[in-house]
Write an enzyme that holds these catalytic residues in place. Structure first.
Site, PDB file in Angstrom:
ATOM      1  N   LYS A   2      -7.778   6.507 -19.476  1.00  0.00           N
ATOM      2  CA  LYS A   2      -8.072   7.033 -20.803  1.00  0.00           C
ATOM      3  C   LYS A   2      -6.835   6.949 -21.704  1.00  0.00           C
ATOM      4  O   LYS A   2      -6.372   5.868 -21.992  1.00  0.00           O
ATOM      5  CB  LYS A   2      -8.625   8.456 -20.651  1.00  0.00           C
ATOM      6  CG  LYS A   2      -9.757   8.560 -19.605  1.00  0.00           C
ATOM      7  CD  LYS A   2     -10.945   7.720 -19.975  1.00  0.00           C
ATOM      8  CE  LYS A   2     -12.076   7.613 -18.984  1.00  0.00           C
ATOM      9  NZ  LYS A   2     -12.081   8.168 -17.684  1.00  0.00           N
ATOM     10  N   ARG A   4       0.853  -1.198   0.000  1.00  0.00           N
ATOM     11  CA  ARG A   4       0.000   0.000   0.000  1.00  0.00           C
ATOM     12  C   ARG A   4       0.882   1.240   0.000  1.00  0.00           C
ATOM     13  O   ARG A   4       0.608   2.223  -0.667  1.00  0.00           O
ATOM     14  CB  ARG A   4      -0.947  -0.003   1.216  1.00  0.00           C
ATOM     15  CG  ARG A   4      -1.649   1.342   1.397  1.00  0.00           C
ATOM     16  CD  ARG A   4      -2.905   1.280   2.273  1.00  0.00           C
ATOM     17  NE  ARG A   4      -2.798   0.426   3.429  1.00  0.00           N
ATOM     18  CZ  ARG A   4      -2.112   0.712   4.543  1.00  0.00           C
ATOM     19  NH1 ARG A   4      -1.455   1.852   4.654  1.00  0.00           N
ATOM     20  NH2 ARG A   4      -2.082  -0.148   5.545  1.00  0.00           N
TER      21      ARG A   4
END
Ligand SMILES: Cc1ncc(COP(=O)(O)O)c(C=O)c1O
Length: 399
Positions: free
Chosen positions: A219, A68
């Site tokens: 994207k 993490r």
């Protein structure tokens, strides 16, 4: 390449994080991506691991203790992103929304006020309107394409953040980043630019004075519609440290495989964006002359109100085109259902062309707000297929 862009973008010659140097294409392929020191693998391995052996309590190998906090595959992606945006620090997240949320909760405190665009991704609006208002963050939509309107809003009350997209989703408006950066610096506000539509290949907001850049890496950066991710990039080391603290404390990190897929996409970003831009210009030109279309939104068209600024601050005009259909909402919806090469779907920035109706799809959450989009609007993510096929597909859908 589309015409006219002066090209502040590209971070050419900028030393990349991790020491890589060179032009944009070189950094995209090498920054953060030295061959693996053990095997010589030319592609960074997927470190699919949660924890790391320590050679004594607190004696880590290269600082890795728990994934993490940091993971070598994510580090490779983050170093590459920092180099491409000309920043000193990038952080990779599980999604664009996670990146936005982490950034805002790092730079704002409850009670702060934020200026947001009147045209923005519906999910960003929802984050401000439905989530961060419960954290006592107030927001105000302003026409951020008009620096005078922003100046006026900054004079009315203390503002912590001015948040912009450029080009905007879905109306492809252009914001003058340099002008807004100067206004923000004067007013003690931070300027955040969502650079998703341009990608770092076409535009580098930090070089134009922005304080932070956010991306939906889902994207153009990923580019193949196979991964969801987000990023924040900054130039200020102190802000970078605070973001890293917040990211570790709240935990919406990019997983190793997602980071690896995104990095794989980034290596071809430059050539993809050139082709996206070429195909989009051809689509925009065709649509502008089509009798069934009343208005076309593409910053590469010289008639676009933001064309000059886009040509100054971008290296090309990108692959997104929106247009309004003469027959109104039902006709626009029908066009979306009639294409065969353009796939009807949300998202954007992949190699394949997509078509959607923002009012009923990506921007449904902005209905009834200042950010509501025209009902007769269709948005295209123009892919890198043969341009003639794309044009023929649009013509036949509009027939
Ligand atoms: C401009 C823009 N910013 C942010 C986001 C959110 O990114 P994600 O879907 O990766 O959470 C999107 C998603 O479409 C977007 O278009």
């Amino acid at each position: 390449m589309t015409a006219g862009a002066a090209g502040t973008a590209g971070a050419a010659g900028t030393p990349g994080a991790g020491g890589a140097r060179g032009g944009f294409e070189t950094l995209a392929i090498h920054a953060g991506q030295d061959p693996d020191p053990v095997t010589g693998a030319v592609v960074p391995p997927i470190y699919q691991v949660s924890t790391y052996a320590q050679d004594g309590v607190g004696n880590t190998r290269g600082g890795y203790e728990y994934s993490r906090t940091s993971n070598p595959t994510r580090t490779a992606l983050e170093e590459c992103l920092a180099a491409l945006e000309g920043g000193t620090r990038a952080l990779a997240f599980a999604s664009g929304m996670a990146a936005e949320d982490c950034l805002l909760r790092t730079i704002c405190r409850p009670g702060d006020h934020v200026l947001i665009p009147q045209d923005a991704y519906g999910g960003t609006y929802r984050l401000f309107d439905k989530v961060l208002t419960t954290w006592q963050l107030s927001y105000q939509p302003v026409p951020v394409t008009d620096p005078q309107a922003v100046k006026h809003a900054l004079e009315q009350r203390p503002v912590r953040v001015v948040w912009v997209e450029t080009p905007t989703n879905p109306l492809l408006s252009i914001v003058d980043i340099t002008a807004l950066a100067a206004l923000c610096a004067n007013a003690g506000a931070l300027l955040v630019v969502d650079n998703t539509f341009a990608s770092p290949y076409l535009q580098n907001p930090l070089a134009l004075g922005a304080d932070a850049v956010v991306h939906s890496t889902t994207k153009y950066l990923g580019g193949h519609s196979d991964v969801v991710g987000g990023a924040v990039v900054v130039a200020d080391d102190g802000l970078g440290e605070r973001l890293a603290f917040q990211q570790n404390a709240t935990g919406a990190v990019a997983g190793p495989f997602d980071a690896w897929l995104t990095l794989r996409g980034i290596r071809t970003l430059a050539v993809r964006m050139d082709r996206h831009s070429q195909n989009a210009l051809r689509a925009a030109d065709m649509l502008a002359a089509h009798p069934a279309v009343t208005e076309v939104f593409y910053p590469g068209l010289s008639a676009h109100p933001g064309h000059e600024i886009a040509a100054k601050q971008m290296r090309g005009f990108g692959g997104m085109v929106s247009f309004r259909v003469r027959g109104g909402e039902e006709a626009a919806v029908a066009v979306c259902g009639r294409t065969r090469v353009f796939i009807l779907g949300e998202s954007l920035g992949g190699v394949e062309s997509l078509i959607e109706h923002p009012g009923r799809m990506t921007h449904a959450s902005a209905a009834g707000s200042a950010l509501e989009v025209p009902a007769d609007l269709v948005r295209l993510s123009v892919g890198i297929e043969s341009a003639d096929d794309l044009l023929e597909d649009l013509r036949s859908a509009l027939r």
